[in-house]
Design a protein around this motif. Structure first.
Motif, PDB file in Angstrom:
ATOM      1  N   PHE A   1       0.828  -1.209   0.000  1.00  0.00           N
ATOM      2  CA  PHE A   1       0.000   0.000   0.000  1.00  0.00           C
ATOM      3  C   PHE A   1       0.864   1.261   0.000  1.00  0.00           C
ATOM      4  N   PHE A   2       1.905   1.286   0.825  1.00  0.00           N
ATOM      5  CA  PHE A   2       2.772   2.463   0.882  1.00  0.00           C
ATOM      6  C   PHE A   2       3.532   2.662  -0.431  1.00  0.00           C
ATOM      7  N   ILE A   3       3.932   1.578  -1.083  1.00  0.00           N
ATOM      8  CA  ILE A   3       4.595   1.699  -2.383  1.00  0.00           C
ATOM      9  C   ILE A   3       3.652   2.323  -3.407  1.00  0.00           C
ATOM     10  N   LEU A   4       2.419   1.859  -3.446  1.00  0.00           N
ATOM     11  CA  LEU A   4       1.436   2.433  -4.372  1.00  0.00           C
ATOM     12  C   LEU A   4       1.211   3.914  -4.076  1.00  0.00           C
ATOM     13  N   MET A   5       1.184   4.274  -2.804  1.00  0.00           N
ATOM     14  CA  MET A   5       0.987   5.675  -2.431  1.00  0.00           C
ATOM     15  C   MET A   5       2.165   6.537  -2.882  1.00  0.00           C
ATOM     16  N   ILE A   6       3.377   6.012  -2.794  1.00  0.00           N
ATOM     17  CA  ILE A   6       4.549   6.785  -3.237  1.00  0.00           C
ATOM     18  C   ILE A   6       4.431   7.141  -4.715  1.00  0.00           C
ATOM     19  N   PHE A   7       3.932   6.201  -5.507  1.00  0.00           N
ATOM     20  CA  PHE A   7       3.778   6.505  -6.934  1.00  0.00           C
ATOM     21  C   PHE A   7       2.616   7.455  -7.190  1.00  0.00           C
ATOM     22  N   LEU A   8       1.570   7.390  -6.388  1.00  0.00           N
ATOM     23  CA  LEU A   8       0.492   8.372  -6.517  1.00  0.00           C
ATOM     24  C   LEU A   8       0.991   9.758  -6.124  1.00  0.00           C
ATOM     25  N   LEU A   9       1.823   9.823  -5.108  1.00  0.00           N
ATOM     26  CA  LEU A   9       2.383  11.112  -4.680  1.00  0.00           C
ATOM     27  C   LEU A   9       3.337  11.676  -5.724  1.00  0.00           C
ATOM     28  N   SER A  10       4.024  10.788  -6.457  1.00  0.00           N
ATOM     29  CA  SER A  10       4.817  11.153  -7.649  1.00  0.00           C
ATOM     30  C   SER A  10       5.935  12.152  -7.368  1.00  0.00           C
ATOM     31  N   ALA A  11       6.492  12.127  -6.175  1.00  0.00           N
ATOM     32  CA  ALA A  11       7.679  12.948  -5.882  1.00  0.00           C
ATOM     33  C   ALA A  11       8.888  12.250  -6.485  1.00  0.00           C
ATOM     34  N   ARG A  12       9.565  12.908  -7.433  1.00  0.00           N
ATOM     35  CA  ARG A  12      10.582  12.238  -8.246  1.00  0.00           C
ATOM     36  C   ARG A  12      11.736  11.664  -7.430  1.00  0.00           C
ATOM     37  N   GLN A  13      12.297  12.468  -6.529  1.00  0.00           N
ATOM     38  CA  GLN A  13      13.459  12.006  -5.774  1.00  0.00           C
ATOM     39  C   GLN A  13      13.124  10.774  -4.947  1.00  0.00           C
ATOM     40  N   GLU A  14      11.939  10.757  -4.363  1.00  0.00           N
ATOM     41  CA  GLU A  14      11.535   9.634  -3.525  1.00  0.00           C
ATOM     42  C   GLU A  14      11.182   8.408  -4.375  1.00  0.00           C
ATOM     43  N   MET A  15      10.631   8.620  -5.567  1.00  0.00           N
ATOM     44  CA  MET A  15      10.394   7.479  -6.467  1.00  0.00           C
ATOM     45  C   MET A  15      11.715   6.855  -6.891  1.00  0.00           C
ATOM     46  N   ILE A  16      12.692   7.702  -7.189  1.00  0.00           N
ATOM     47  CA  ILE A  16      14.018   7.189  -7.556  1.00  0.00           C
ATOM     48  C   ILE A  16      14.636   6.445  -6.373  1.00  0.00           C
ATOM     49  N   ALA A  17      14.477   7.001  -5.168  1.00  0.00           N
ATOM     50  CA  ALA A  17      14.992   6.335  -3.967  1.00  0.00           C
ATOM     51  C   ALA A  17      14.351   4.963  -3.797  1.00  0.00           C
ATOM     52  N   LEU A  18      13.064   4.881  -4.060  1.00  0.00           N
ATOM     53  CA  LEU A  18      12.356   3.598  -3.950  1.00  0.00           C
ATOM     54  C   LEU A  18      12.894   2.599  -4.964  1.00  0.00           C
ATOM     55  N   LEU A  19      13.076   3.052  -6.204  1.00  0.00           N
ATOM     56  CA  LEU A  19      13.574   2.166  -7.267  1.00  0.00           C
ATOM     57  C   LEU A  19      15.003   1.704  -7.008  1.00  0.00           C
ATOM     58  N   LEU A  20      15.769   2.504  -6.302  1.00  0.00           N
ATOM     59  CA  LEU A  20      17.152   2.134  -5.989  1.00  0.00           C
ATOM     60  C   LEU A  20      17.257   1.360  -4.680  1.00  0.00           C
ATOM     61  N   LEU A  21      16.480   1.781  -3.691  1.00  0.00           N
ATOM     62  CA  LEU A  21      16.651   1.274  -2.334  1.00  0.00           C
ATOM     63  C   LEU A  21      16.204  -0.169  -2.172  1.00  0.00           C
ATOM     64  N   LEU A  22      15.001  -0.489  -2.622  1.00  0.00           N
ATOM     65  CA  LEU A  22      14.487  -1.840  -2.397  1.00  0.00           C
ATOM     66  C   LEU A  22      15.332  -2.910  -3.088  1.00  0.00           C
ATOM     67  N   PRO A  23      15.683  -2.741  -4.372  1.00  0.00           N
ATOM     68  CA  PRO A  23      16.568  -3.739  -4.995  1.00  0.00           C
ATOM     69  C   PRO A  23      17.928  -3.821  -4.305  1.00  0.00           C
ATOM     70  N   ALA A  24      18.472  -2.667  -3.887  1.00  0.00           N
ATOM     71  CA  ALA A  24      19.776  -2.670  -3.210  1.00  0.00           C
ATOM     72  C   ALA A  24      19.700  -3.434  -1.890  1.00  0.00           C
ATOM     73  N   LEU A  25      18.614  -3.251  -1.144  1.00  0.00           N
ATOM     74  CA  LEU A  25      18.439  -3.984   0.108  1.00  0.00           C
ATOM     75  C   LEU A  25      18.368  -5.490  -0.143  1.00  0.00           C
ATOM     76  N   LEU A  26      17.627  -5.882  -1.160  1.00  0.00           N
ATOM     77  CA  LEU A  26      17.516  -7.308  -1.486  1.00  0.00           C
ATOM     78  C   LEU A  26      18.873  -7.884  -1.854  1.00  0.00           C
ATOM     79  N   LEU A  27      19.606  -7.183  -2.700  1.00  0.00           N
ATOM     80  CA  LEU A  27      20.926  -7.664  -3.106  1.00  0.00           C
ATOM     81  C   LEU A  27      21.858  -7.802  -1.916  1.00  0.00           C
ATOM     82  N   TYR A  28      21.830  -6.812  -1.026  1.00  0.00           N
ATOM     83  CA  TYR A  28      22.710  -6.829   0.135  1.00  0.00           C
ATOM     84  C   TYR A  28      22.424  -8.030   1.028  1.00  0.00           C
TER      85      TYR A  28
END
Length: 418
Positions: A197-224
């Motif tokens: 739900f929070f991920i969907l809300m981030i995309f509705l909010l459409s704040a670019r820096q935070e969307m980029i952070a989401l796209l970078l952060l979650l995959p990076a956490l999984l890889l780590y």
């Protein structure tokens, strides 16, 4: 009957939790709660002892030292009323380290409880915004489900709301990644549903820096975390699947897709007064900020940043930033403008010291909180509003205390964290 000290203790815990709950939707109310905490902290007594404790804590001194730099910046300030207003805005940078590092006989609530109420506050904020947008849609047919239209009823910028949700996602995800059954709400299904739900809300909010952070952060956490288990290929596969899923979500949210697509083209465009946009304006704002910093390496003063920037915008013929009275839109530059390069270096040193406390103490929530906030500071002056400065000051002091306790007593630290 409960003693006066017990009443103070309960009130202290209540107001600490209330800040966590109200911050996402009503950040401007936190000033009253901080004032209440100040009264309780003073009423608890032993002020000299508390201050001695602060002076024995290097992290607390660094955190409060940044505020002291703003206080010293008043010496060079011409616009005293603006400087005083800025000091009041940032007072939480001084007070939360005092409250959390030296609570005296007052007892802080468990950090799990704080996180729960913060996430409930985030959930309440999201549901309230969606409800208002739904009523608006069915009453007059307007679509207010994205970006500033979505957050306008609560007068919150989408960047701050998205940052809160990202922090919540991080905290909810860690038990999954660490294969622990200590989910914040006691149930993996609830945590997983909240994350989606929070991920969907981030995309509705459409704040670019935070969307980029989401796209970078979650995959990076999984890889780590998969790399730590020597299962890197699985991590790569799951990370790729997650990125694909997130990109698919962006495709179905036109506002998010449009803002990310435009950003790439706008990065190469020059600024013009006839057709300004947020990307090209940031470029010229940053250039103007650097020009002022070059002329005033020790800062223009705590209350004179706006005047200095507006004068530079006028000299550079930047009509849109001038008319809108825009700040530096980068907290590092904003800080250097106010308290100079030495003040900025003090802040950076405090962050490095905080990371040095978080990483050895194995406090991933604190580490990721600091990295997330630093990333968000690149495109926004996050410490120039209640929504940003209270969020940072509150969780920075709270998590720093948890990290120090974890370093001294591992079991206590883990209990505090999750």
């Amino acid at each position: 009957m409960p003693s006066a000290r017990n009443i103070l203790g309960h009130l202290f815990s209540f107001f600490v939790i209330a800040i966590a709950f109200l911050l996402p939707a009503f950040p401007r109310t936190t000033g009253f709660l901080i004032a209440a905490l100040t009264i309780i902290w003073l009423a608890d007594g032993n002020i000299i002892l508390k201050l001695k404790i602060i002076f024995r804590q290097p992290l607390a001194l660094l955190f409060t030292g940044v505020y002291a730099a703003y206080l010293l910046g008043m010496i060079a300030t011409v616009h005293l009323s603006a400087g005083t207003e800025n000091l009041l805005l940032k007072i939480s940078m001084l007070l939360f380290p005092l409250f959390f590092f030296a609570p005296g006989k007052l007892v802080l609530p468990p950090i799990r409880v704080v996180f729960r109420f913060f996430m409930l506050g985030c959930l309440f904020c999201c549901l309230l915004l969606l409800s208002i947008a739904t009523v608006s849609f069915f009453s007059n047919g307007t679509n207010h489900f994205t970006y500033t239209n979505l957050t306008a009823p609560l007068a919150i910028h989408p960047s701050y709301c998205s940052m809160y949700l990202l922090f919540s996602i991080i905290t909810l995800m860690l038990p999954f990644l660490e294969r622990k059954n200590n989910h914040l709400f006691g149930n993996a299904v609830i945590s997983g549903t909240a994350i989606v739900f929070f991920i969907l809300m981030i995309f509705l909010l459409s704040a670019r820096q935070e969307m980029i952070a989401l796209l970078l952060l979650l995959p990076a956490l999984l890889l780590y975390y998969f790399a730590r288990r020597t299962n890197l290929l699985t991590g790569i596969a799951i990370s790729a699947g997650m990125v694909g899923s997130l990109l698919l979500v962006i495709f179905f949210v036109p506002e998010a897709k449009m803002r990310l697509e435009k950003m790439q083209s706008q990065l190469e465009e020059p600024y013009t007064n006839n057709a300004p946009n947020s990307v090209t304006m940031r470029k010229v704002i940053w250039q103007s900020s650097l020009q002022v910093i070059q002329e005033h390496p020790f800062g223009v003063g705590t209350g004179d940043v706006t005047d200095a920037l507006l004068q530079q915008y006028k000299e550079n013929n930047l009509l849109s930033p001038l008319n809108d009275k825009l700040n530096a839109h980068n907290q590092f530059l904003q800080m250097a403008l106010a308290i100079g390069i030495p003040g900025l270096l003090l802040f950076i040193i405090s962050i490095i010291a905080a990371l040095r406390a978080a990483v050895p103490a194995r406090q991933p929530v604190y580490t990721l909180f600091l990295l997330l906030f630093l990333f968000c500071m690149v495109t926004e002056s996050m410490l120039e509003s209640e929504a940003g400065v209270v969020f940072f000051s509150y969780f920075n002091a709270l998590l720093a205390r948890a990290a120090l306790m974890a370093e001294n007593n591992e079991s206590i630290g883990k209990t505090l964290l999750l």
